[in-house]
Design a protein around this motif. Structure first.
Motif, PDB file in Angstrom:
ATOM      1  N   UNK A  45      37.689  93.998  81.532  1.00 23.89           N
ATOM      2  CA  UNK A  45      36.882  95.735  82.089  1.00 23.89           C
ATOM      3  C   UNK A  45      36.949  96.523  80.954  1.00 23.89           C
ATOM      4  N   UNK A  46      37.464  96.515  79.867  1.00 23.50           N
ATOM      5  CA  UNK A  46      37.231  97.646  78.677  1.00 23.50           C
ATOM      6  C   UNK A  46      36.475  97.441  77.960  1.00 23.50           C
ATOM      7  N   UNK A  47      36.435  96.249  77.744  1.00 16.48           N
ATOM      8  CA  UNK A  47      35.311  95.916  76.482  1.00 16.48           C
ATOM      9  C   UNK A  47      34.035  94.140  76.924  1.00 16.48           C
ATOM     10  N   UNK A  48      32.667  95.289  76.329  1.00 12.81           N
ATOM     11  CA  UNK A  48      32.227  93.821  77.643  1.00 12.81           C
ATOM     12  C   UNK A  48      31.910  92.801  76.254  1.00 12.81           C
ATOM     13  N   UNK A  49      31.283  91.604  76.835  1.00 11.43           N
ATOM     14  CA  UNK A  49      31.726  90.506  76.215  1.00 11.43           C
ATOM     15  C   UNK A  49      30.599  90.396  74.964  1.00 11.43           C
ATOM     16  N   UNK A  50      30.580  89.375  74.145  1.00  6.86           N
ATOM     17  CA  UNK A  50      29.687  89.310  73.367  1.00  6.86           C
ATOM     18  C   UNK A  50      28.716  88.572  73.475  1.00  6.86           C
ATOM     19  N   UNK A  51      27.798  89.048  73.488  1.00  6.66           N
ATOM     20  CA  UNK A  51      26.327  89.020  73.472  1.00  6.66           C
ATOM     21  C   UNK A  51      25.805  87.535  72.634  1.00  6.66           C
ATOM     22  N   UNK A  52      24.588  86.454  73.482  1.00 15.20           N
ATOM     23  CA  UNK A  52      24.356  85.732  72.486  1.00 15.20           C
ATOM     24  C   UNK A  52      24.210  84.081  72.859  1.00 15.20           C
ATOM     25  N   UNK A  53      23.464  83.459  72.311  1.00 10.53           N
ATOM     26  CA  UNK A  53      23.923  81.709  73.317  1.00 10.53           C
ATOM     27  C   UNK A  53      23.499  81.130  71.963  1.00 10.53           C
ATOM     28  N   UNK A  54      23.977  79.575  71.593  1.00  7.46           N
ATOM     29  CA  UNK A  54      23.775  78.690  71.276  1.00  7.46           C
ATOM     30  C   UNK A  54      22.764  78.511  70.836  1.00  7.46           C
ATOM     31  N   UNK A  55      21.986  78.598  71.247  1.00 13.26           N
ATOM     32  CA  UNK A  55      20.080  78.431  70.503  1.00 13.26           C
ATOM     33  C   UNK A  55      20.257  79.026  70.108  1.00 13.26           C
ATOM     34  N   UNK A  56      19.663  80.842  70.642  1.00 10.07           N
ATOM     35  CA  UNK A  56      19.865  82.151  68.835  1.00 10.07           C
ATOM     36  C   UNK A  56      20.780  81.712  68.413  1.00 10.07           C
ATOM     37  N   UNK A  57      21.708  81.480  68.574  1.00 10.25           N
ATOM     38  CA  UNK A  57      23.041  81.603  67.694  1.00 10.25           C
ATOM     39  C   UNK A  57      22.853  82.606  66.625  1.00 10.25           C
ATOM     40  N   UNK A  83      30.090  70.809  77.316  1.00  6.87           N
ATOM     41  CA  UNK A  83      29.790  71.128  78.442  1.00  6.87           C
ATOM     42  C   UNK A  83      30.793  70.708  79.508  1.00  6.87           C
ATOM     43  N   UNK A  84      31.468  71.248  80.346  1.00  3.81           N
ATOM     44  CA  UNK A  84      32.503  71.545  81.999  1.00  3.81           C
ATOM     45  C   UNK A  84      31.712  70.994  82.563  1.00  3.81           C
ATOM     46  N   UNK A  85      32.494  69.704  83.156  1.00  4.74           N
ATOM     47  CA  UNK A  85      32.383  69.204  84.407  1.00  4.74           C
ATOM     48  C   UNK A  85      31.060  69.753  85.567  1.00  4.74           C
ATOM     49  N   UNK A  86      31.426  70.962  85.897  1.00  7.04           N
ATOM     50  CA  UNK A  86      30.503  71.537  86.676  1.00  7.04           C
ATOM     51  C   UNK A  86      29.258  72.437  85.773  1.00  7.04           C
ATOM     52  N   UNK A  87      29.235  71.765  84.733  1.00  4.57           N
ATOM     53  CA  UNK A  87      27.886  72.129  84.093  1.00  4.57           C
ATOM     54  C   UNK A  87      27.632  72.753  82.748  1.00  4.57           C
ATOM     55  N   UNK A  88      28.962  74.525  83.129  1.00  5.57           N
ATOM     56  CA  UNK A  88      29.939  75.422  82.573  1.00  5.57           C
ATOM     57  C   UNK A  88      29.362  75.008  80.871  1.00  5.57           C
ATOM     58  N   UNK A  89      29.127  75.421  79.910  1.00  5.36           N
ATOM     59  CA  UNK A  89      28.527  75.205  78.159  1.00  5.36           C
ATOM     60  C   UNK A  89      29.122  76.528  78.430  1.00  5.36           C
ATOM     61  N   UNK A  90      29.785  76.307  76.651  1.00  2.00           N
ATOM     62  CA  UNK A  90      29.964  77.474  75.856  1.00  2.00           C
ATOM     63  C   UNK A  90      28.453  78.142  75.224  1.00  2.00           C
ATOM     64  N   UNK A  91      29.447  80.097  75.549  1.00  2.00           N
ATOM     65  CA  UNK A  91      28.858  80.748  74.789  1.00  2.00           C
ATOM     66  C   UNK A  91      29.515  81.814  73.890  1.00  2.00           C
ATOM     67  N   UNK A  92      28.644  82.772  73.311  1.00  2.00           N
ATOM     68  CA  UNK A  92      29.433  83.620  72.541  1.00  2.00           C
ATOM     69  C   UNK A  92      30.551  84.696  73.262  1.00  2.00           C
ATOM     70  N   UNK A  93      30.407  84.355  74.373  1.00  2.00           N
ATOM     71  CA  UNK A  93      31.440  85.921  75.617  1.00  2.00           C
ATOM     72  C   UNK A  93      32.563  84.804  74.923  1.00  2.00           C
ATOM     73  N   UNK A  94      32.651  83.588  74.798  1.00  2.00           N
ATOM     74  CA  UNK A  94      34.429  82.590  74.753  1.00  2.00           C
ATOM     75  C   UNK A  94      34.853  83.582  73.306  1.00  2.00           C
ATOM     76  N   UNK A  95      34.483  84.277  72.791  1.00  2.00           N
ATOM     77  CA  UNK A  95      35.097  84.320  71.875  1.00  2.00           C
ATOM     78  C   UNK A  95      35.241  86.111  72.078  1.00  2.00           C
TER      79      UNK A  95
END
Length: 554
Positions: free
Chosen positions: A149-161, A265-277
């Protein structure tokens, strides 16, 4: 605001009006930092209020930084915003103490962990910041909005790299009910606080050190579990690592490369993104040796689905193929704090009933803390329970390893006490038995293990049942652990005993309760760590208020 707007048309019997009253702190109204205290004076004109539905409204700014970037951190997941309060004290206007809960954040964290169902965290995280049963890395991930709740996630995606943002922290608002017996926080009580009859009150909040109140967030990468799923494909799962822990990988020309599962990619279709870093551009990182330091200048993903972290200043690496964030100096600042009281104005008949009750005395549950030290390498410590409190309902003893106080994350024993064997490389586990009036409780020693259940005994379930009984005078237990974790004991650890049936209390004077502990690391005594035993004695007090003044007895 009119009475109707305050719900006068739907009032409970005995009430003439209900409305929220805002109490500002004495002195400054903002700018509070660690180790300060916030005092609220509640004048007698606020005659009666519903403590259960009153709360501290607080706006907190996480000022922890790493070089030019905000450092991703938050309150421990099981404590939430209550981590800010080391001690909460309630007095009358003359300074007579009505209630005083020391290490309030530890006690509240235990209540939160054991007394909430997992499905409630989605809602209470938005109010109190309480997000999980414990503060381990998988409950502290940067892509979980319940905790970040204090730090917005990193934006961006694998395509934009390309990765950007997340390097500026934001303030957040919390509404924190106070866990005080006179505020009806315990034992399913719900009564009006008789502020008029005690002549006005003072609430003092003692603020915790930032290194205890805050902890690092965690990366949340994807990994192939190697386990076949329903469709025949292997299951892809989350893998959390605190940003203060080492990532494994390789360094080359000042860039660190590590596996993050960006091509999975997870079973539910969720893919990796920079917000996980968890890292942010501008943060300072180091290697395993901790000598070389560099600042993150960019983050990209390569063709193998690996994260490549570019740095400035990490040309020569002394510590091998690891990367971790340089530990920060945690800090916070309170931009706004106020006490919101639900003032309940009773009718004349109800006021008379309240005053007659106070003349005879009203009971309320609370707790009192005593700290008892046990030395390192002592195989069989005995904890003598003090009888400064003459009567008690139950006892909860949380072992806090002194060398772990103030460490980052789930390693901080002050808010997340565990057995010694919880810590990496430590094998020491605990057996215990109580002695009360020369009677041993239970009738045999319980052997506890953090990772395995004894095959010949039923000790862990017996221990869980004792925890349920010990907390029953205060709150109803709803969760003893997390079935998704691989440890037997995952909630904050405490050794319990119920002293008397609910509805009565036990005489502690001259009964000499003792907690007898046997540590298992006889052949490796250095695994037996020095501890402060935080002994919480839950008990009932009686408040009497009349023309002669205010009196509290146990």
């Amino acid at each position: 605001m009119s009475d109707a707007a305050n719900g006068a048309g739907n009032l409970a019997p005995g009430l003439s009006s209900v409305k929220y009253k805002t109490i500002l702190p004495d002195g400054k109204t903002s700018g509070y930092k660690q180790n300060e205290k916030v005092e609220f004076t509640i004048p007698a004109e606020v005659g009666y209020f519903d403590g259960k539905q009153s709360y501290v409204n607080i706006v907190v700014r996480n000022t922890t930084t790493s070089n030019a970037s905000a450092y991703p951190s938050s309150f421990p997941a099981h404590v939430g915003g209550h981590a800010l309060f080391n001690r909460v004290q309630l007095q009358d206007m003359k300074g007579f103490e009505l209630e005083n809960i020391e290490q309030y954040n530890l006690y509240t964290g235990m209540l939160n962990s054991y007394c909430n169902n997992s499905d409630t965290y989605e809602s209470i995280s938005k109010v109190e910041g309480i997000a999980a049963h414990n503060p381990r890395a998988h409950n502290m991930t940067v892509n979980d909005e319940k905790i970040n709740y204090f730090n917005p996630p990193v934006s961006g995606n694998v395509t934009a790299n390309v990765a950007a943002g997340g390097d500026v922290a934001v303030a957040n608002t919390f509404c924190l009910p106070l866990n005080l017996g006179l505020f009806s926080a315990f034992a399913k009580e719900h009564m009006a606080y008789p502020n008029l009859d005690v002549g006005g009150s003072r609430v003092t909040l003692y603020l915790e050190q930032a290194k205890n109140a805050l902890q690092s967030l965690a990366h949340n990468f994807l990994v192939d579990s190697g386990i076949a799923g329903d469709s025949g494909n292997t299951v892809v799962r989350d893998s959390a690592t605190s940003i203060n822990d080492q990532l494994q990988g390789s360094w080359a020309a000042g860039a660190f490369t590590t596996d993050v599962g960006a091509n999975l990619k997870k079973t539910n279709g969720e893919a990796w993104d920079f917000g996980r870093v968890g890292y942010r551009i501008g943060m300072e990182v180091t290697d395993a040796g901790g000598v070389d330091r560099g600042t993150i200048t960019g983050m990209t993903v390569n063709g193998a689905g690996q994260l490549v972290i570019q740095t400035g200043g990490m040309g020569g690496v002394s510590g091998g193929g690891q990367c971790r964030a340089v530990p920060p100096t945690f800090s916070y600042e309170i931009d706004k704090i106020e006490l919101k009281l639900l003032e309940t104005v009773p009718d004349g008949n109800t006021v008379g009933q309240i005053r007659r009750a106070l003349t005879n005395g009203i009971n309320y549950q609370t707790t009192q803390l005593t700290k008892i030290s046990t030395p390192a390498q002592l195989v069989n410590p005995v904890v003598d329970i003090p009888s400064a409190i003459s009567r008690g309902l139950s006892i909860m003893v949380a072992p806090v390893q002194t060398e772990k106080i103030g460490l980052d994350g789930a390693q901080n024993s002050l808010l997340y006490p565990q057995m010694d064997s919880y810590y990496t490389g430590n094998t020491n586990e605990v057996s215990y038995q109580w002695q009360v009036r020369n009677i041993l409780i239970p009738n045999r020693q319980l052997d506890l293990s953090i990772s395995t259940e004894p095959t010949t005994q039923n000790d862990i379930p017996t221990f869980y049942n004792a925890q349920v009984m010990a907390l029953r005078p205060m709150r109803e237990i709803r969760a003893l652990g997390n079935s998704n974790e691989d440890s037997e004991i995952t909630n904050p650890f405490f050794i319990p005993i119920l002293l008397s049936p609910v509805g009565s209390s036990f005489e502690l004077v001259d009964t000499d309760p003792q907690l007898r502990i046997e540590n298992s690391a006889v052949s490796a005594p250095t695994d037996i760590l020095a501890k402060l035993m935080f002994v919480y004695i839950n008990h009932t007090r009686r408040l009497v208020a009349n023309d002669g003044g205010v009196e509290v007895s146990i």
